[in-house]
Design a protein around this motif. Structure first.
Motif, PDB file in Angstrom:
ATOM      1  N   THR A   9     -66.539  -2.363 -15.933  1.00 58.56           N
ATOM      2  CA  THR A   9     -65.677  -1.398 -15.244  1.00 58.56           C
ATOM      3  C   THR A   9     -64.204  -1.639 -15.571  1.00 58.56           C
ATOM      4  O   THR A   9     -63.418  -0.691 -15.651  1.00 58.56           O
ATOM      5  CB  THR A   9     -65.881  -1.452 -13.719  1.00 58.56           C
TER       6      THR A   9
ATOM      7  N   TRP B  38     -63.718   0.078 -18.838  1.00 56.44           N
ATOM      8  CA  TRP B  38     -63.687   1.534 -18.711  1.00 56.44           C
ATOM      9  C   TRP B  38     -62.368   2.002 -18.095  1.00 56.44           C
ATOM     10  O   TRP B  38     -61.766   2.965 -18.558  1.00 56.44           O
ATOM     11  CB  TRP B  38     -64.864   2.031 -17.876  1.00 56.44           C
TER      12      TRP B  38
ATOM     13  N   THR C 247     -59.570   4.106 -20.320  1.00 56.55           N
ATOM     14  CA  THR C 247     -59.102   5.443 -19.939  1.00 56.55           C
ATOM     15  C   THR C 247     -57.585   5.502 -19.928  1.00 56.55           C
ATOM     16  O   THR C 247     -56.976   6.479 -20.382  1.00 56.55           O
ATOM     17  CB  THR C 247     -59.654   5.819 -18.548  1.00 56.55           C
TER      18      THR C 247
ATOM     19  N   PRO D 110     -71.503   7.583 -25.831  1.00 61.93           N
ATOM     20  CA  PRO D 110     -70.182   8.150 -25.546  1.00 61.93           C
ATOM     21  C   PRO D 110     -69.929   9.546 -26.076  1.00 61.93           C
ATOM     22  O   PRO D 110     -68.864  10.094 -25.799  1.00 61.93           O
ATOM     23  CB  PRO D 110     -69.240   7.157 -26.215  1.00 61.93           C
TER      24      PRO D 110
ATOM     25  N   TYR E  37     -67.869  11.310 -23.137  1.00 60.35           N
ATOM     26  CA  TYR E  37     -66.476  10.944 -23.369  1.00 60.35           C
ATOM     27  C   TYR E  37     -65.722  12.029 -24.124  1.00 60.35           C
ATOM     28  O   TYR E  37     -64.497  12.132 -24.005  1.00 60.35           O
ATOM     29  CB  TYR E  37     -66.400   9.606 -24.096  1.00 60.35           C
TER      30      TYR E  37
ATOM     31  N   GLN F 224     -64.413   9.862 -12.258  1.00 58.93           N
ATOM     32  CA  GLN F 224     -65.504   9.129 -12.900  1.00 58.93           C
ATOM     33  C   GLN F 224     -66.223   8.194 -11.939  1.00 58.93           C
ATOM     34  O   GLN F 224     -67.351   7.767 -12.206  1.00 58.93           O
ATOM     35  CB  GLN F 224     -64.958   8.359 -14.104  1.00 58.93           C
TER      36      GLN F 224
ATOM     37  N   THR G   6     -63.284   0.747 -24.748  1.00 55.16           N
ATOM     38  CA  THR G   6     -63.990   1.779 -23.999  1.00 55.16           C
ATOM     39  C   THR G   6     -65.404   2.015 -24.486  1.00 55.16           C
ATOM     40  O   THR G   6     -66.318   2.229 -23.679  1.00 55.16           O
ATOM     41  CB  THR G   6     -63.204   3.105 -24.066  1.00 55.16           C
ATOM     42  N   TYR G   7     -65.625   2.003 -25.787  1.00 56.79           N
ATOM     43  CA  TYR G   7     -66.917   2.413 -26.331  1.00 56.79           C
ATOM     44  C   TYR G   7     -67.764   1.285 -26.902  1.00 56.79           C
ATOM     45  O   TYR G   7     -68.914   1.493 -27.248  1.00 56.79           O
ATOM     46  CB  TYR G   7     -66.701   3.484 -27.411  1.00 56.79           C
TER      47      TYR G   7
ATOM     48  N   SER H  54     -67.301  -2.279 -23.245  1.00 53.34           N
ATOM     49  CA  SER H  54     -67.766  -1.811 -21.935  1.00 53.34           C
ATOM     50  C   SER H  54     -69.261  -1.550 -21.946  1.00 53.34           C
ATOM     51  O   SER H  54     -69.983  -1.949 -21.022  1.00 53.34           O
ATOM     52  CB  SER H  54     -67.007  -0.554 -21.523  1.00 53.34           C
TER      53      SER H  54
ATOM     54  N   TYR I  11     -72.061  -3.635 -19.868  1.00 57.57           N
ATOM     55  CA  TYR I  11     -72.807  -2.898 -18.848  1.00 57.57           C
ATOM     56  C   TYR I  11     -74.312  -2.977 -19.099  1.00 57.57           C
ATOM     57  O   TYR I  11     -75.101  -3.187 -18.169  1.00 57.57           O
ATOM     58  CB  TYR I  11     -72.358  -1.435 -18.829  1.00 57.57           C
TER      59      TYR I  11
ATOM     60  N   THR J 208     -63.950   0.956 -11.064  1.00 60.63           N
ATOM     61  CA  THR J 208     -63.215   1.565 -12.170  1.00 60.63           C
ATOM     62  C   THR J 208     -61.837   2.073 -11.754  1.00 60.63           C
ATOM     63  O   THR J 208     -60.838   1.798 -12.432  1.00 60.63           O
ATOM     64  CB  THR J 208     -64.045   2.693 -12.807  1.00 60.63           C
TER      65      THR J 208
END
Length: 293
Positions: free
Chosen positions: A18, A21, A25, A78, A82, A101, A224-225, A228, A232, A251
């Motif tokens: 998180t 993410w 962002t 994503p 995304y 989100q 991010t991609y 994360s 996760y 997040t």
């Protein structure tokens, strides 16, 4: 009852996801604010993330046929999730995006029940509900008025979040079948990158990033991609999907904090109270193994 070590591991890994993410962002919004279009920027981020993951699993790709068969899930996230989020960020703030989100946790629970009749304990639902006012307070003074105006950016972000929830539910079942997260993320990133490349190519809008912004875009893509998703998916091995879903409420906590530090957005007393409430709710959730009463 205190959580067993594996359960604690799952909580830690999901929390770190998180953080990635929320931070990713904010970094994406910073790059978009610099005047760059969403989809070409998204493609650069995906390529950076794909190459990053490839460095760690290149020698194992030949033995990853099982993971390759599920690479199409990358078209959901994503890819689509995304992609819609990047479009939404053009007319919504980073703070608004991370709050919208956060609804992913509730969407995940709903999708898991509708598709697989996955039930959630009362404790999990109670802690998730307790986090809701905290999430709203985190962004009080900005989100409410904008939502009443039906900001198109928020609608795109909400649709992307729903797609992300579907991805999580489908992928969670694969992780418990001994799929390797690193390899699974690679094939999913490959599918997403190919799809976005085709879209950008057809639109004739190839990425043209100046040197000063390229490192930031690449870093945001990796965070991010790549990082994360890997964190996760590893975390989902140790905790139920319902618990990992509501941990996504962290997040906005990370996102707002980083928005203040990197983008200069304002943090009010109400925002701070919301952050505290979210943390209290999630600490209560983590105290019970598997989210049971």
């Amino acid at each position: 009852m205190h959580p067993v070590p594996d359960y604690k591991t799952g909580l830690i890994l999901t929390t770190l996801a998180t953080l990635c993410w929320g931070g990713g962002t904010v970094l994406s919004k910073y790059a978009i604010a610099d005047g760059h279009e969403g989809m070409p920027l998204f493609l650069v981020q995906l390529v950076a993330a794909l190459l990053f993951v490839l460095l760690f699993c290149a020698t194992r790709l030949r033995g990853s046929r099982r993971e390759a068969r599920h690479g199409w899930l990358g078209l959901l996230e994503p890819g689509l999730a995304y992609g819609l989020g990047i479009i939404g960020l053009k007319s919504a703030s980073a703070t608004q995006a991370v709050v919208i989100q956060t609804l992913e946790g509730f969407m995940i629970v709903a999708v898991a029940f509708l598709l697989f009749r996955h039930r959630v304990s009362r404790r999990v639902l109670l802690c998730g509900a307790l986090a809701v006012p905290g999430v709203l307070l985190v962004n009080s003074g900005e989100l409410g008025g904008t939502m009443l105006q039906l900001n198109p950016g928020l609608i795109w972000i909400a649709l992307g979040t729903l797609v992300a929830a579907l991805y999580v539910v489908l992928t969670e079942r694969l992780i418990h079948e001994q799929q390797q997260p690193f390899l699974l993320v690679f094939w999913q990133l490959l599918a997403a990158t190919l799809a976005v490349t085709a879209i950008v190519w057809l639109n004739g809008d190839l990425p043209q990033l100046p040197a000063h912004i390229t490192p930031l875009v690449c870093a945001s893509g990796i965070v991010t991609y790549a990082l994360s998703f890997i964190l996760y998916l590893y975390g989902m091995r140790y905790i139920p999907v319902s618990v990992s879903a509501f941990l996504l409420c962290l997040t906005p906590v990370f996102g707002v904090a980083l928005s203040v530090l990197l983008l200069g957005e304002h943090l009010s007393v109400g925002n701070g109270a919301g952050i505290v409430l979210v943390i209290v709710a999630l600490v209560a959730l983590s105290r019970s193994q598997h989210g049971t009463l």
